[in-house]
Design a protein around this motif. Structure first.
Motif, PDB file in Angstrom:
ATOM      1  N   ALA A 127      -9.974  -6.789  61.584  1.00  0.00           N
ATOM      2  CA  ALA A 127      -9.330  -7.936  62.229  1.00  0.00           C
ATOM      3  C   ALA A 127      -8.864  -7.580  63.636  1.00  0.00           C
ATOM      4  CB  ALA A 127      -8.145  -8.419  61.384  1.00  0.00           C
ATOM      5  N   GLN A 128      -8.352  -6.381  63.825  1.00  0.00           N
ATOM      6  CA  GLN A 128      -7.902  -5.975  65.154  1.00  0.00           C
ATOM      7  C   GLN A 128      -9.060  -5.977  66.153  1.00  0.00           C
ATOM      8  OE1 GLN A 128      -5.368  -2.416  65.087  1.00  0.00           O
ATOM      9  NE2 GLN A 128      -4.872  -2.937  62.970  1.00  0.00           N
ATOM     10  N   VAL A 129     -10.222  -5.489  65.728  1.00  0.00           N
ATOM     11  CA  VAL A 129     -11.411  -5.497  66.591  1.00  0.00           C
ATOM     12  C   VAL A 129     -11.840  -6.936  66.877  1.00  0.00           C
ATOM     13  CG1 VAL A 129     -13.871  -4.897  66.667  1.00  0.00           C
ATOM     14  CG2 VAL A 129     -12.192  -3.200  65.919  1.00  0.00           C
ATOM     15  N   PHE A 130     -11.824  -7.782  65.849  1.00  0.00           N
ATOM     16  CA  PHE A 130     -12.189  -9.199  65.987  1.00  0.00           C
ATOM     17  C   PHE A 130     -11.321  -9.868  67.047  1.00  0.00           C
ATOM     18  CE2 PHE A 130     -11.251 -13.614  64.705  1.00  0.00           C
ATOM     19  CZ  PHE A 130     -12.528 -14.170  64.681  1.00  0.00           C
ATOM     20  N   TYR A 131     -10.010  -9.705  66.945  1.00  0.00           N
ATOM     21  CA  TYR A 131      -9.101 -10.369  67.886  1.00  0.00           C
ATOM     22  C   TYR A 131      -9.183  -9.753  69.291  1.00  0.00           C
ATOM     23  CZ  TYR A 131      -7.175 -12.839  63.893  1.00  0.00           C
ATOM     24  OH  TYR A 131      -7.032 -13.636  62.784  1.00  0.00           O
ATOM     25  N   ALA A 132      -9.293  -8.439  69.390  1.00  0.00           N
ATOM     26  CA  ALA A 132      -9.392  -7.791  70.704  1.00  0.00           C
ATOM     27  C   ALA A 132     -10.634  -8.285  71.448  1.00  0.00           C
ATOM     28  CB  ALA A 132      -9.431  -6.273  70.546  1.00  0.00           C
ATOM     29  N   ALA A 133     -11.733  -8.466  70.737  1.00  0.00           N
ATOM     30  CA  ALA A 133     -12.971  -8.946  71.361  1.00  0.00           C
ATOM     31  C   ALA A 133     -12.822 -10.371  71.875  1.00  0.00           C
ATOM     32  CB  ALA A 133     -14.129  -8.860  70.368  1.00  0.00           C
ATOM     33  N   GLN A 171      -1.931  -6.707  71.940  1.00  0.00           N
ATOM     34  CA  GLN A 171      -0.723  -6.428  71.179  1.00  0.00           C
ATOM     35  C   GLN A 171       0.493  -6.572  72.078  1.00  0.00           C
ATOM     36  OE1 GLN A 171      -0.581  -2.705  69.045  1.00  0.00           O
ATOM     37  NE2 GLN A 171       1.586  -2.954  68.582  1.00  0.00           N
ATOM     38  N   ILE A 172       1.468  -7.359  71.609  1.00  0.00           N
ATOM     39  CA  ILE A 172       2.703  -7.558  72.381  1.00  0.00           C
ATOM     40  C   ILE A 172       3.926  -7.042  71.630  1.00  0.00           C
ATOM     41  CG2 ILE A 172       1.793  -9.508  73.683  1.00  0.00           C
ATOM     42  CD1 ILE A 172       3.571 -11.301  71.773  1.00  0.00           C
ATOM     43  N   GLY A 173       3.722  -6.577  70.407  1.00  0.00           N
ATOM     44  CA  GLY A 173       4.853  -6.078  69.636  1.00  0.00           C
ATOM     45  C   GLY A 173       4.432  -5.671  68.246  1.00  0.00           C
ATOM     46  N   MET A 174       5.433  -5.361  67.422  1.00  0.00           N
ATOM     47  CA  MET A 174       5.190  -4.965  66.047  1.00  0.00           C
ATOM     48  C   MET A 174       6.334  -5.482  65.186  1.00  0.00           C
ATOM     49  SD  MET A 174       4.584  -1.160  64.470  1.00  0.00           S
ATOM     50  CE  MET A 174       6.171  -0.600  65.061  1.00  0.00           C
ATOM     51  N   ARG A 175       6.007  -5.878  63.983  1.00  0.00           N
ATOM     52  CA  ARG A 175       7.026  -6.299  63.022  1.00  0.00           C
ATOM     53  C   ARG A 175       7.028  -5.274  61.892  1.00  0.00           C
ATOM     54  NH1 ARG A 175       6.526 -12.912  63.263  1.00  0.00           N
ATOM     55  NH2 ARG A 175       6.907 -12.954  65.492  1.00  0.00           N
ATOM     56  N   GLN A 228      -1.237 -11.565  70.892  1.00  0.00           N
ATOM     57  CA  GLN A 228      -1.134 -12.833  71.616  1.00  0.00           C
ATOM     58  C   GLN A 228      -2.287 -12.963  72.598  1.00  0.00           C
ATOM     59  OE1 GLN A 228       2.752 -14.326  72.957  1.00  0.00           O
ATOM     60  NE2 GLN A 228       1.889 -14.389  75.011  1.00  0.00           N
ATOM     61  N   LYS A 229      -2.713 -14.202  72.798  1.00  0.00           N
ATOM     62  CA  LYS A 229      -3.706 -14.512  73.815  1.00  0.00           C
ATOM     63  C   LYS A 229      -3.123 -15.593  74.724  1.00  0.00           C
ATOM     64  CE  LYS A 229      -8.449 -16.073  74.574  1.00  0.00           C
ATOM     65  NZ  LYS A 229      -9.705 -16.431  73.907  1.00  0.00           N
ATOM     66  N   ASP A 230      -3.115 -15.314  76.016  1.00  0.00           N
ATOM     67  CA  ASP A 230      -2.686 -16.297  77.011  1.00  0.00           C
ATOM     68  C   ASP A 230      -3.785 -17.332  77.137  1.00  0.00           C
ATOM     69  OD1 ASP A 230      -1.813 -17.742  79.180  1.00  0.00           O
ATOM     70  OD2 ASP A 230      -1.816 -16.060  80.583  1.00  0.00           O
ATOM     71  N   LEU A 231      -3.416 -18.606  77.016  1.00  0.00           N
ATOM     72  CA  LEU A 231      -4.400 -19.679  77.056  1.00  0.00           C
ATOM     73  C   LEU A 231      -4.506 -20.337  78.424  1.00  0.00           C
ATOM     74  CD1 LEU A 231      -3.705 -21.226  73.553  1.00  0.00           C
ATOM     75  CD2 LEU A 231      -5.484 -19.596  74.200  1.00  0.00           C
ATOM     76  N   GLY A 232      -3.789 -19.801  79.397  1.00  0.00           N
ATOM     77  CA  GLY A 232      -3.932 -20.278  80.767  1.00  0.00           C
ATOM     78  C   GLY A 232      -3.332 -21.634  81.038  1.00  0.00           C
TER      79      GLY A 232
END
Length: 153
Positions: free
Chosen positions: A114-120, A125-129, A147-151
């Motif tokens: 999932a991390q690879v999926f989202y990074a692509a 990463q903006i933090g950790m819980r 997080q992804k900035d949507l502009g």
């Protein structure tokens, strides 16, 4: 992918199928009541269909300034065929249309796929819980907050 993916709003009638997919892909899945509650809370809920069969779903909660991806799941037989990407793109588009500046989500620290999926797809990463996800009856696992900035201005 050889099949067209249709993304549409989830209906209450889809809850049983969606809960079935969730049970196949999550160690601690939402049940039908959880999905009904989310539906009744007016969360953004989409399903992905291939040839009129629901093969994936997504749930987004809209906050005042960002959207939060609560769940996304694709039936095992349909994973790695573009269904998850199609769902995520539709969710991002809707969050952007609603004027929210970003989409955020949590992912298990151990879920490298999932991390690879989202990074692509532009998520950072903006933090950790700490101790966010259950591992078993006694142990918990950290969640990475992405997080992804949507502009959106």
């Amino acid at each position: 992918m050889t099949h067209a993916v249709n993304i549409r709003e989830m209906k209450l009638a889809d809850v049983a199928v969606v809960a079935g997919i969730e049970a196949q892909v999550q160690q601690f899945p939402w049940n039908e009541a959880n999905f009904r509650d989310s539906y009744l809370a007016c969360h953004v809920m989409f399903v992905a269909e291939v040839q009129d069969t629901v093969v994936g779903f997504m749930v987004i909660m809209m906050g005042p300034d960002v959207g939060e991806l609560l769940l996304i799941g694709v039936a095992p037989d349909w994973q790695s065929q573009g269904v998850g990407s199609a769902l995520l793109e539709a969710g991002e588009q809707l969050v952007r249309q609603k004027g929210r500046e970003a989409l955020l989500l949590e992912v298990r620290r151990s879920n490298q796929q999932a991390q690879v999926f989202y990074a692509a797809r532009g998520y950072c990463q903006i933090g950790m819980r700490k101790n966010y996800y259950p591992l078993d009856e006694q142990q918990r696992e950290d969640a990475l907050l992405l997080q992804k900035d949507l502009g959106v201005e």
